[in-house]
Motif scaffolding. Structure first.
Motif, PDB file in Angstrom:
ATOM      1  N   MET A 151       0.815  -1.210   0.000  1.00 38.41           N
ATOM      2  CA  MET A 151       0.000   0.000   0.000  1.00 38.41           C
ATOM      3  C   MET A 151       0.852   1.266   0.000  1.00 38.41           C
ATOM      4  O   MET A 151       0.651   2.170  -0.822  1.00 38.41           O
ATOM      5  CB  MET A 151      -0.931  -0.001   1.221  1.00 38.41           C
ATOM      6  CG  MET A 151      -1.825   1.237   1.301  1.00 38.41           C
ATOM      7  SD  MET A 151      -2.891   1.438  -0.162  1.00 38.41           S
ATOM      8  CE  MET A 151      -4.004   0.046   0.094  1.00 38.41           C
ATOM      9  N   LEU A 152       1.843   1.349   0.919  1.00 39.98           N
ATOM     10  CA  LEU A 152       2.675   2.547   1.010  1.00 39.98           C
ATOM     11  C   LEU A 152       3.444   2.771  -0.280  1.00 39.98           C
ATOM     12  O   LEU A 152       3.508   3.893  -0.804  1.00 39.98           O
ATOM     13  CB  LEU A 152       3.632   2.427   2.199  1.00 39.98           C
ATOM     14  CG  LEU A 152       4.612   3.594   2.393  1.00 39.98           C
ATOM     15  CD1 LEU A 152       3.841   4.900   2.606  1.00 39.98           C
ATOM     16  CD2 LEU A 152       5.548   3.320   3.569  1.00 39.98           C
ATOM     17  N   GLY A 153       4.036   1.698  -0.810  1.00 41.16           N
ATOM     18  CA  GLY A 153       4.802   1.823  -2.045  1.00 41.16           C
ATOM     19  C   GLY A 153       3.935   2.251  -3.211  1.00 41.16           C
ATOM     20  O   GLY A 153       4.356   3.048  -4.056  1.00 41.16           O
ATOM     21  N   SER A 154       2.699   1.744  -3.271  1.00 34.68           N
ATOM     22  CA  SER A 154       1.792   2.100  -4.360  1.00 34.68           C
ATOM     23  C   SER A 154       1.400   3.572  -4.296  1.00 34.68           C
ATOM     24  O   SER A 154       1.340   4.254  -5.325  1.00 34.68           O
ATOM     25  CB  SER A 154       0.539   1.224  -4.298  1.00 34.68           C
ATOM     26  OG  SER A 154       0.863  -0.145  -4.425  1.00 34.68           O
ATOM     27  N   VAL A 155       1.133   4.071  -3.071  1.00 32.78           N
ATOM     28  CA  VAL A 155       0.773   5.483  -2.903  1.00 32.78           C
ATOM     29  C   VAL A 155       1.942   6.376  -3.306  1.00 32.78           C
ATOM     30  O   VAL A 155       1.777   7.378  -4.022  1.00 32.78           O
ATOM     31  CB  VAL A 155       0.348   5.768  -1.450  1.00 32.78           C
ATOM     32  CG1 VAL A 155       0.176   7.271  -1.221  1.00 32.78           C
ATOM     33  CG2 VAL A 155      -0.950   5.040  -1.126  1.00 32.78           C
ATOM     34  N   LEU A 156       3.151   6.010  -2.869  1.00 34.74           N
ATOM     35  CA  LEU A 156       4.338   6.788  -3.226  1.00 34.74           C
ATOM     36  C   LEU A 156       4.563   6.790  -4.735  1.00 34.74           C
ATOM     37  O   LEU A 156       4.927   7.816  -5.324  1.00 34.74           O
ATOM     38  CB  LEU A 156       5.568   6.224  -2.511  1.00 34.74           C
ATOM     39  CG  LEU A 156       5.632   6.432  -0.994  1.00 34.74           C
ATOM     40  CD1 LEU A 156       6.784   5.644  -0.393  1.00 34.74           C
ATOM     41  CD2 LEU A 156       5.769   7.917  -0.667  1.00 34.74           C
ATOM     42  N   SER A 157       4.331   5.646  -5.376  1.00 37.44           N
ATOM     43  CA  SER A 157       4.501   5.554  -6.825  1.00 37.44           C
ATOM     44  C   SER A 157       3.500   6.438  -7.552  1.00 37.44           C
ATOM     45  O   SER A 157       3.843   7.118  -8.526  1.00 37.44           O
ATOM     46  CB  SER A 157       4.353   4.105  -7.290  1.00 37.44           C
ATOM     47  OG  SER A 157       5.392   3.297  -6.782  1.00 37.44           O
ATOM     48  N   LEU A 158       2.246   6.426  -7.083  1.00 37.60           N
ATOM     49  CA  LEU A 158       1.213   7.260  -7.690  1.00 37.60           C
ATOM     50  C   LEU A 158       1.576   8.741  -7.579  1.00 37.60           C
ATOM     51  O   LEU A 158       1.484   9.495  -8.566  1.00 37.60           O
ATOM     52  CB  LEU A 158      -0.132   6.989  -7.019  1.00 37.60           C
ATOM     53  CG  LEU A 158      -1.312   7.843  -7.510  1.00 37.60           C
ATOM     54  CD1 LEU A 158      -1.589   7.576  -8.982  1.00 37.60           C
ATOM     55  CD2 LEU A 158      -2.555   7.560  -6.668  1.00 37.60           C
ATOM     56  N   LEU A 159       2.013   9.157  -6.394  1.00 37.01           N
ATOM     57  CA  LEU A 159       2.416  10.553  -6.190  1.00 37.01           C
ATOM     58  C   LEU A 159       3.629  10.896  -7.053  1.00 37.01           C
ATOM     59  O   LEU A 159       3.721  12.001  -7.609  1.00 37.01           O
ATOM     60  CB  LEU A 159       2.728  10.802  -4.715  1.00 37.01           C
ATOM     61  CG  LEU A 159       1.538  10.735  -3.748  1.00 37.01           C
ATOM     62  CD1 LEU A 159       2.018  10.843  -2.308  1.00 37.01           C
ATOM     63  CD2 LEU A 159       0.520  11.831  -4.058  1.00 37.01           C
ATOM     64  N   ALA A 160       4.566   9.960  -7.174  1.00 37.44           N
ATOM     65  CA  ALA A 160       5.764  10.192  -7.985  1.00 37.44           C
ATOM     66  C   ALA A 160       5.409  10.388  -9.451  1.00 37.44           C
ATOM     67  O   ALA A 160       5.949  11.273 -10.125  1.00 37.44           O
ATOM     68  CB  ALA A 160       6.741   9.017  -7.832  1.00 37.44           C
ATOM     69  N   VAL A 161       4.484   9.560  -9.954  1.00 38.14           N
ATOM     70  CA  VAL A 161       4.067   9.661 -11.364  1.00 38.14           C
ATOM     71  C   VAL A 161       3.398  11.005 -11.621  1.00 38.14           C
ATOM     72  O   VAL A 161       3.736  11.714 -12.579  1.00 38.14           O
ATOM     73  CB  VAL A 161       3.119   8.505 -11.738  1.00 38.14           C
ATOM     74  CG1 VAL A 161       2.471   8.755 -13.095  1.00 38.14           C
ATOM     75  CG2 VAL A 161       3.873   7.184 -11.769  1.00 38.14           C
ATOM     76  N   VAL A 162       2.464  11.400 -10.757  1.00 37.70           N
ATOM     77  CA  VAL A 162       1.709  12.636 -10.965  1.00 37.70           C
ATOM     78  C   VAL A 162       2.631  13.854 -10.891  1.00 37.70           C
ATOM     79  O   VAL A 162       2.590  14.737 -11.768  1.00 37.70           O
ATOM     80  CB  VAL A 162       0.567  12.755  -9.934  1.00 37.70           C
ATOM     81  CG1 VAL A 162      -0.104  14.129 -10.037  1.00 37.70           C
ATOM     82  CG2 VAL A 162      -0.460  11.655 -10.147  1.00 37.70           C
ATOM     83  N   THR A 163       3.474  13.920  -9.858  1.00 40.76           N
ATOM     84  CA  THR A 163       4.359  15.089  -9.711  1.00 40.76           C
ATOM     85  C   THR A 163       5.382  15.160 -10.842  1.00 40.76           C
ATOM     86  O   THR A 163       5.701  16.254 -11.327  1.00 40.76           O
ATOM     87  CB  THR A 163       5.097  15.042  -8.363  1.00 40.76           C
ATOM     88  OG1 THR A 163       5.760  13.766  -8.210  1.00 40.76           O
ATOM     89  CG2 THR A 163       4.129  15.248  -7.212  1.00 40.76           C
ATOM     90  N   THR A 164       5.883  14.011 -11.289  1.00 44.20           N
ATOM     91  CA  THR A 164       6.844  14.004 -12.394  1.00 44.20           C
ATOM     92  C   THR A 164       6.196  14.494 -13.683  1.00 44.20           C
ATOM     93  O   THR A 164       6.784  15.301 -14.420  1.00 44.20           O
ATOM     94  CB  THR A 164       7.425  12.591 -12.612  1.00 44.20           C
ATOM     95  OG1 THR A 164       8.078  12.160 -11.410  1.00 44.20           O
ATOM     96  CG2 THR A 164       8.429  12.577 -13.745  1.00 44.20           C
ATOM     97  N   CYS A 165       4.988  14.013 -13.957  1.00 39.74           N
ATOM     98  CA  CYS A 165       4.275  14.440 -15.164  1.00 39.74           C
ATOM     99  C   CYS A 165       4.008  15.940 -15.142  1.00 39.74           C
ATOM    100  O   CYS A 165       4.265  16.644 -16.128  1.00 39.74           O
ATOM    101  CB  CYS A 165       2.957  13.689 -15.293  1.00 39.74           C
ATOM    102  SG  CYS A 165       3.125  11.935 -15.649  1.00 39.74           S
TER     103      CYS A 165
END
Length: 352
Positions: A151-165
């Motif tokens: 769960m934690l890793g998935s949330v961090l990945s989602l935030l990373a994708v959005v902020t990078t884009c």
């Protein structure tokens, strides 16, 4: 040499510089992290940005480019967002398996396409979408192995994708909106990125590695590779802003996956990293996707250029035609009293 040829030459130069510098820094950092045990990636990135800012400051002092201040809030927000995206990507790698982290990187292109379509109404043809699908499939085959979810890793990945884009889209839009060059934008945003990572870097690295970056034993070999990495990073950061400004965030991500394939190939040739049929098949499929993407992009660019060239003479003819000009609201009107002529022009919006 025409302006179009100069632009194409500059774009090819920017893409080449980005590939060479990025592959070089990955190989250098791999030696630094894997061989010498310096695993403090976020702190190292903050040093990269500090060295980049100092280098650009020297270049400004030597009058190699012109300082062009613009909206300070936009610069600060953009710089901090870039720093946050880098930190989130590192956290995503730390709290996820390598396979899931690669999936996170693959998700950046579809997310960028979605955001640009929704908020900027940019249209991507089916041919472009098809080529991107081939590319992502190939990179996925070559790089994605295990997919362990939490769960934690998935949330961090989602935030990373959005902020990078968002950060990469802003890199393109800010340069066009404020008419600043990639160098000018990088020079003004670098301090905010560096400070963001310099403050949070030691904490994030300590969280991920259970080590203190300031307690690490800095041998002469470690220092040499850190300095080399920082010097190469100047070229990496400059070429990143240059490529996104000259092309688009999606093209930059396509280029990033080309670099991934090259790193895999160089890792096998130079460092004898494990390499199997999946890697070979994935790289071949990815290269096919890149070639198809480049081909369709060049065709669409030529079509847009030809449409623009045919529209310009028509616009000039319409401006010279008094009947058309009058219909457009730019005709010459005379007041009935004193014979004084007054030209009225229809107001235009920004989008015209």
């Amino acid at each position: 040499m025409s302006e179009g040829q100069k632009f194409q030459l500059g774009t090819i130069g920017a893409l080449s510089l980005s590939v060479v510098s990025s592959v070089s820094i990955v190989i250098c950092n791999k030696a630094l992290i894997s061989t010498l045990g310096f695993t403090f990636a976020t702190t190292l990135t903050s040093w990269h940005l500090l060295v980049t800012f100092c280098s650009l400051h020297v270049a400004l002092w030597m009058k190699m480019f012109e300082h062009k201040p613009f909206d300070p809030r936009a610069v600060m927000g953009f710089g901090i967002l870039n720093g946050i995206s880098i930190g989130l990507l590192n956290l995503s790698l730390g709290f996820n398996s390598v396979g899931f982290y690669q999936m996170t990187k693959l998700a950046i292109i579809p997310c960028t396409v979605l955001l640009e379509t929704l908020f900027f109404r940019k249209k991507f043809s089916r041919k472009i979408q098809f080529s991107l699908t081939i590319l992502l499939l190939g990179v996925g085959i070559a790089t994605v192995t295990d997919l362990q979810l939490n769960m934690l890793g998935s949330v961090l990945s989602l935030l990373a994708v959005v902020t990078t884009c968002v950060a990469q889209i802003m890199t393109n839009t800010i340069q066009k909106k404020f008419k600043v060059s990639s160098t000018q934008l990088l020079y003004q945003s670098c301090p905010y990125q560096a400070i963001t990572l310099f403050v949070t870097g030691p904490f994030l690295d300590g969280l991920l590695t259970n080590q203190n970056v300031f307690a690490f034993k800095y041998t002469s070999q470690v220092v040499f590779f850190i300095v080399l990495s920082c010097l190469i990073s100047v070229s990496v950061n400059f070429s990143t802003f240059l490529v996104i400004g000259k092309t688009s965030p999606v093209t930059y991500q396509v280029l990033g996956h080309l670099k991934t394939c090259l790193v895999l190939a160089f890792g096998y040739v130079l460092l004898r990293d494990p390499f199997d049929w999946r890697n070979i098949l994935g790289i071949l499929v990815a290269v096919i996707g890149m070639v198809v993407y480049s081909y369709y992009c060049s065709i669409e660019t030529q079509q847009k250029a030809s449409e623009t060239s045919t529209q310009l003479p028509q616009m000039k003819e319409s401006e010279n035609d008094p009947l058309i000009a009058a219909e457009n609201g730019s005709g010459v009107l005379s007041d009935g009293g004193g014979g004084v002529q007054q030209k009225t022009v229809a107001p235009r919006s920004r989008g015209d």
